[in-house]
Design an enzyme around this catalytic site. Structure first.
Site, PDB file in Angstrom:
ATOM      1  N   SER A 135       0.865  -1.180   0.000  1.00  0.00           N
ATOM      2  CA  SER A 135       0.000   0.000   0.000  1.00  0.00           C
ATOM      3  C   SER A 135       0.898   1.226   0.000  1.00  0.00           C
ATOM      4  O   SER A 135       2.049   1.162   0.470  1.00  0.00           O
ATOM      5  CB  SER A 135      -0.881   0.014   1.258  1.00  0.00           C
ATOM      6  OG  SER A 135      -1.531   1.267   1.419  1.00  0.00           O
ATOM      7  N   TYR A 148      -2.010  -0.825  10.671  1.00  0.00           N
ATOM      8  CA  TYR A 148      -2.008  -1.058   9.219  1.00  0.00           C
ATOM      9  C   TYR A 148      -0.782  -0.423   8.574  1.00  0.00           C
ATOM     10  O   TYR A 148      -0.090  -1.043   7.765  1.00  0.00           O
ATOM     11  CB  TYR A 148      -3.294  -0.490   8.617  1.00  0.00           C
ATOM     12  CG  TYR A 148      -3.485  -0.762   7.149  1.00  0.00           C
ATOM     13  CD1 TYR A 148      -4.075  -1.944   6.721  1.00  0.00           C
ATOM     14  CD2 TYR A 148      -3.094   0.162   6.188  1.00  0.00           C
ATOM     15  CE1 TYR A 148      -4.270  -2.198   5.367  1.00  0.00           C
ATOM     16  CE2 TYR A 148      -3.275  -0.086   4.839  1.00  0.00           C
ATOM     17  CZ  TYR A 148      -3.868  -1.262   4.433  1.00  0.00           C
ATOM     18  OH  TYR A 148      -4.044  -1.509   3.083  1.00  0.00           O
TER      19      TYR A 148
END
Length: 260
Positions: A135, A148
């Site tokens: 990501s 995350y």
């Protein structure tokens, strides 16, 4: 085109499903893995006969080993791994419980390690390729998503470290770092906001291209990195983010009068 066998995690929906659809259209053999057995079976039913389904979480080492073993039993080898399984959770360092931290790390980072570990002997034999879906939050940070962000930063290190370890054995390891992608995970996150419609616009507008990505756009980059066309690429994480990380925040929108 040579038929290859590809293991795809998170294959039931989103980016993983798009990767599976693209490789099925190209005639490759697929090993599909996901924790959601019902959704996985529905996806597999659309992809033809050269498909093996393995239900389980990448956080469980035995589940990854079962998926690899099932694929080897059916197809006799393994040429690629596309790892897409992941979860999104929220909280800062105070709000994030140890249980939540461990959950996110188990799926998003340790899971990538475990599925790669299970697949590596077969990939060494075939001199295959791996792509981990990370990501842009592995390169920057969003507020309120500490676990995350940390896990995705770790995944970039996993890509680089494994690439160096495996280069002499002919196994290539790369990553992709998407921006916002129109997946069920993103839509579920937006739905948590008090004003989802307003947040939809914010998400789209933060990308210089003016929209979020479609899953098949990320899948196309993953397929390239898995293919022989990317034979001299390893240790790289490719941004596929619509320009998000190229934009300078606060830059003027128009050239000032008299400016160069």
């Amino acid at each position: 085109m040579t038929t290859k066998t590809i293991l795809i995690t998170g294959a039931a929906m989103g980016i993983g499903r798009a990767v599976a659809e693209l490789h099925a259209a190209r005639g490759h053999n697929l090993i599909l893995m996901d924790v959601d057995g019902g959704a996985l079976q529905r996806t597999a039913a659309t992809l033809g006969d050269n498909v093996v389904v393995s239900v389980g979480s990448v956080a469980d080492p035995e589940a990854s080993e079962r998926a690899v073993a099932a694929g080897l039993a059916r197809f006799g080898g393994l040429d690629g791994l596309s790892h897409n399984a992941g979860i999104q959770r929220y909280g800062d360092v105070v709000d994030t419980s140890l249980a939540l931290w461990n959950e996110v790390m188990a799926v998003n980072l340790t899971g990538a390690f475990l599925v790669t570990k299970a697949a590596m002997p077969a990939l060494r034999a075939s001199r295959g390729a791996i792509v981990l879906t990370a990501s842009i939050q592995g390169m920057a940070a969003q507020k309120g998503a500490l676990a995350y962000v940390a896990a995705k930063h770790g995944m970039l290190g996993l890509v680089a470290g494994m690439a160096m370890d495996e280069a002499e054995r002919g196994v290539r390891i790369n990553g992709v770092a998407p921006g916002s992608v129109d997946t069920p995970m993103l839509r579920d996150a937006i739905a948590l906001d008090p004003d989802p419609a307003a947040l939809e616009k914010v998400v789209d507008d933060m990308h210089p291209l003016g929209r979020r990505a479609r899953p098949e756009e990320i899948a196309a980059v993953i397929a390239f990195l898995l293919s022989d066309e990317a034979s001299f690429m390893t240790g790289e994480t490719v941004r596929v983010d619509g320009g998000v990380l190229s934009r300078i925040g606060g830059a003027p929108k128009a050239k000032p009068e008299g400016g160069a």
